[in-house]
Design an enzyme around this catalytic site. Structure first.
Site, PDB file in Angstrom:
ATOM      1  N   LYS A  73       0.678  -1.152   0.075  1.00  0.00           N
ATOM      2  CA  LYS A  73       0.078   0.099   0.137  1.00  0.00           C
ATOM      3  C   LYS A  73       0.956   1.108   0.242  1.00  0.00           C
ATOM      4  O   LYS A  73       0.518   2.186  -0.783  1.00  0.00           O
ATOM      5  CB  LYS A  73      -1.000  -0.012   1.195  1.00  0.00           C
ATOM      6  CG  LYS A  73      -2.119  -0.932   1.073  1.00  0.00           C
ATOM      7  CD  LYS A  73      -3.219  -0.461   2.031  1.00  0.00           C
ATOM      8  CE  LYS A  73      -4.229  -1.298   2.165  1.00  0.00           C
ATOM      9  NZ  LYS A  73      -5.253  -1.225   3.323  1.00  0.00           N
TER      10      LYS A  73
ATOM     11  N   LYS B  25     -11.402  -3.965  -3.465  1.00  0.00           N
ATOM     12  CA  LYS B  25     -12.202  -2.768  -3.502  1.00  0.00           C
ATOM     13  C   LYS B  25     -11.389  -1.585  -4.161  1.00  0.00           C
ATOM     14  O   LYS B  25     -11.728  -0.902  -4.813  1.00  0.00           O
ATOM     15  CB  LYS B  25     -12.393  -2.040  -2.301  1.00  0.00           C
ATOM     16  CG  LYS B  25     -13.391  -3.066  -1.406  1.00  0.00           C
ATOM     17  CD  LYS B  25     -13.538  -2.397  -0.108  1.00  0.00           C
ATOM     18  CE  LYS B  25     -14.294  -3.241   1.240  1.00  0.00           C
ATOM     19  NZ  LYS B  25     -13.803  -3.000   2.549  1.00  0.00           N
TER      20      LYS B  25
ATOM     21  N   LYS C 139      -5.996 -10.706  -6.080  1.00  0.00           N
ATOM     22  CA  LYS C 139      -7.262 -10.993  -5.397  1.00  0.00           C
ATOM     23  C   LYS C 139      -8.122  -9.826  -5.873  1.00  0.00           C
ATOM     24  O   LYS C 139      -7.863  -8.963  -6.274  1.00  0.00           O
ATOM     25  CB  LYS C 139      -6.872 -11.206  -3.984  1.00  0.00           C
ATOM     26  CG  LYS C 139      -7.284  -9.739  -3.218  1.00  0.00           C
ATOM     27  CD  LYS C 139      -6.716  -9.826  -1.704  1.00  0.00           C
ATOM     28  CE  LYS C 139      -6.492  -8.287  -1.268  1.00  0.00           C
ATOM     29  NZ  LYS C 139      -6.555  -7.992  -0.006  1.00  0.00           N
TER      30      LYS C 139
HETATM   31  P1  AMP Z   1     -11.363  -5.318   3.450  1.00  0.00           P
HETATM   32  O1  AMP Z   1     -12.156  -4.829   2.255  1.00  0.00           O
HETATM   33  O2  AMP Z   1      -9.630  -5.332   3.163  1.00  0.00           O
HETATM   34  O3  AMP Z   1     -11.626  -4.364   4.714  1.00  0.00           O
HETATM   35  O4  AMP Z   1     -11.790  -6.908   4.061  1.00  0.00           O
HETATM   36  C1  AMP Z   1     -12.817  -7.235   4.559  1.00  0.00           C
HETATM   37  C2  AMP Z   1     -12.870  -8.640   4.853  1.00  0.00           C
HETATM   38  O5  AMP Z   1     -13.166  -9.275   3.608  1.00  0.00           O
HETATM   39  C3  AMP Z   1     -11.343  -9.232   5.512  1.00  0.00           C
HETATM   40  O6  AMP Z   1     -11.607 -10.179   6.419  1.00  0.00           O
HETATM   41  C4  AMP Z   1     -10.520  -9.750   4.253  1.00  0.00           C
HETATM   42  O7  AMP Z   1      -9.764 -10.701   4.504  1.00  0.00           O
HETATM   43  C5  AMP Z   1     -12.029 -10.115   3.343  1.00  0.00           C
HETATM   44  N1  AMP Z   1     -11.549 -10.205   2.012  1.00  0.00           N
HETATM   45  C6  AMP Z   1     -11.058  -9.174   1.447  1.00  0.00           C
HETATM   46  N2  AMP Z   1     -10.994  -9.173  -0.054  1.00  0.00           N
HETATM   47  C7  AMP Z   1     -11.270 -10.639  -0.169  1.00  0.00           C
HETATM   48  C8  AMP Z   1     -10.949 -11.495  -1.582  1.00  0.00           C
HETATM   49  N3  AMP Z   1     -10.800 -11.229  -2.419  1.00  0.00           N
HETATM   50  N4  AMP Z   1     -11.476 -12.973  -1.062  1.00  0.00           N
HETATM   51  C9  AMP Z   1     -11.749 -13.542   0.125  1.00  0.00           C
HETATM   52  N5  AMP Z   1     -11.481 -12.619   1.223  1.00  0.00           N
HETATM   53  C10 AMP Z   1     -11.738 -10.961   1.007  1.00  0.00           C
END
Ligand code: AMP
Ligand code: TRP
Length: 326
Positions: free
Chosen positions: A112, A195, A192
């Site tokens: 990041k 967002k 992966k």
């Molecule tokens: P974040 O969007 O980074 O705040 O992630 C929120 C939750 O979603 C966390 O537990 C991440 O590990 C999970 N997460 C985010 N992106 C993925 C993805 N592509 N596949 C599986 N889990 C995800």
């Protein structure tokens, strides 16, 4: 129900099916068995460049989406991280037992930082995450695969604190789903789903309309073959779709492979899209039915209760480190 669970999600952009499959589905399920505490981690969202008005909007939108997905405020404590200052206080205390070398090995800071610029908040992001978890002394943390390193640090800090200041924190377990812990981008099955990916076509947002979902699945990147088979090495795009199909249909990967092996990619993709449409429609409907004022009230009431719980825990922590009132 005396075991506790904590997890958090950043209010940056809309939530997508990776969040749902990797983490939120477990958030909802764990409400049946645990005392569940969930956060919209707005302090974490400030570690990359952001617009205050936009943050104000997305944190409420994220809370509303979590309720639409099935986080139930009568069973879960759902609040904005920033509303409970004990998280930030514990971050400071934990930072005093964290080695700089260990922090420098955190891959997210490197990734990041290269993209959006480094700051100390981004550097200590994982300590704040550890504090989120430890302040409530929870036993389990449902997250996707990408949070493994952060969870390891959390466990490490809990152990270090306990051995230096006396048994205080349980060592929390990471809970990831067997299938779908890492949902991949629809445009690049080696990256992966995220967002922050500039390509809208790379992910399916929880609020995407049915036709948008169909279009994104149809145009998703697969290999040039014909056979639908679960083979991450040679058919990552198809394997990713199979995992999504399995999640949204409830059918096993084997079953789906057998049913679609000869169908060709077109009909397979159509069926995947319909399963996702069916799975997301109730979420979209509930989201529309939720009133923003009501969401705000829920968040405020829960923060009040969370402050009381976090304060009780922090009194023990302060006493352990030598900061009792007198
Ligand atoms: P974040 O969007 O980074 O705040 O992630 C929120 C939750 O979603 C966390 O537990 C991440 O590990 C999970 N997460 C985010 N992106 C993925 C993805 N592509 N596949 C599986 N889990 C995800
Ligand atoms: N770092 C997590 C993510 O990006 C969000 C998060 C913050 C979190 N605090 C947490 C997850 C505590 C689990 C527990 O997804």
């Amino acid at each position: 129900m005396d075991k506790k669970v904590f997890s958090g999600i950043q209010p940056t952009g809309r939530l997508h099916i990776g969040n749902l499959v990797g983490a939120l589905d477990n958030w909802v399920k764990m409400q049946d068995e645990y005392q569940t505490i969930y956060n919209v981690v707005d302090l974490h969202a400030m570690t990359v460049p952001y617009d205050p008005a936009e943050l104000q909007r997305t944190r409420l939108e994220t809370a509303r989406l979590l309720l639409a997905v099935g986080v139930d405020p009568s069973r879960s404590l759902l609040y904005f991280q920033s509303q409970v200052p004990q998280h930030a206080e514990l971050t400071w205390i934990l930072s005093t037992i964290t080695g700089i070398g260990q922090m420098e090995r955190m891959t997210q800071f490197k990734e990041k930082g290269e993209k959006s610029g480094q700051n100390i908040g981004l550097f200590s992001y994982p300590i704040l995450m550890a504090a989120d978890i430890l302040v409530h002394r929870v036993h389990a943390v449902p997250v996707g695969d990408d949070q493994t390193q952060h969870l390891e640090l959390t466990r490490d800090l809990a152990e270090r604190f306990n051995s230096r200041f006396g048994e205080t924190f349980p060592i929390p377990e990471r809970i990831t789903p067997e299938i779908g812990a890492r949902v991949m981008s629809l445009q690049d099955p080696t990256a992966k789903m995220s967002k922050s990916d500039p390509s809208q076509a790379s992910r399916i947002d929880l609020l995407d309309e049915p036709d948008t979902i169909r279009k994104k699945i149809r145009s998703s990147v697969t290999d040039s073959g014909r056979e639908v088979s679960y083979d991450w090495e040679n058919k990552a795009g198809i394997s990713n779709l199979l995992e999504l199909f399995s999640f949204f249909s409830g059918a096993g990967i084997d079953e789906l492979e057998a049913e679609y092996s000869e169908s060709g990619y077109g009909p397979f993709k159509e069926a995947v899209a319909e399963a996702i449409v069916d799975g997301l429609t109730p979420i979209r409907t509930r989201y529309k039915d939720l009133d923003e004022g009501e969401v705000g009230r829920i968040m405020e009431q829960n923060a009040l209760q969370a402050r009381t719980q976090a304060e009780a825990s922090m009194q023990g922590v302060r006493a352990a480190v030598g900061l009792s009132p007198r």
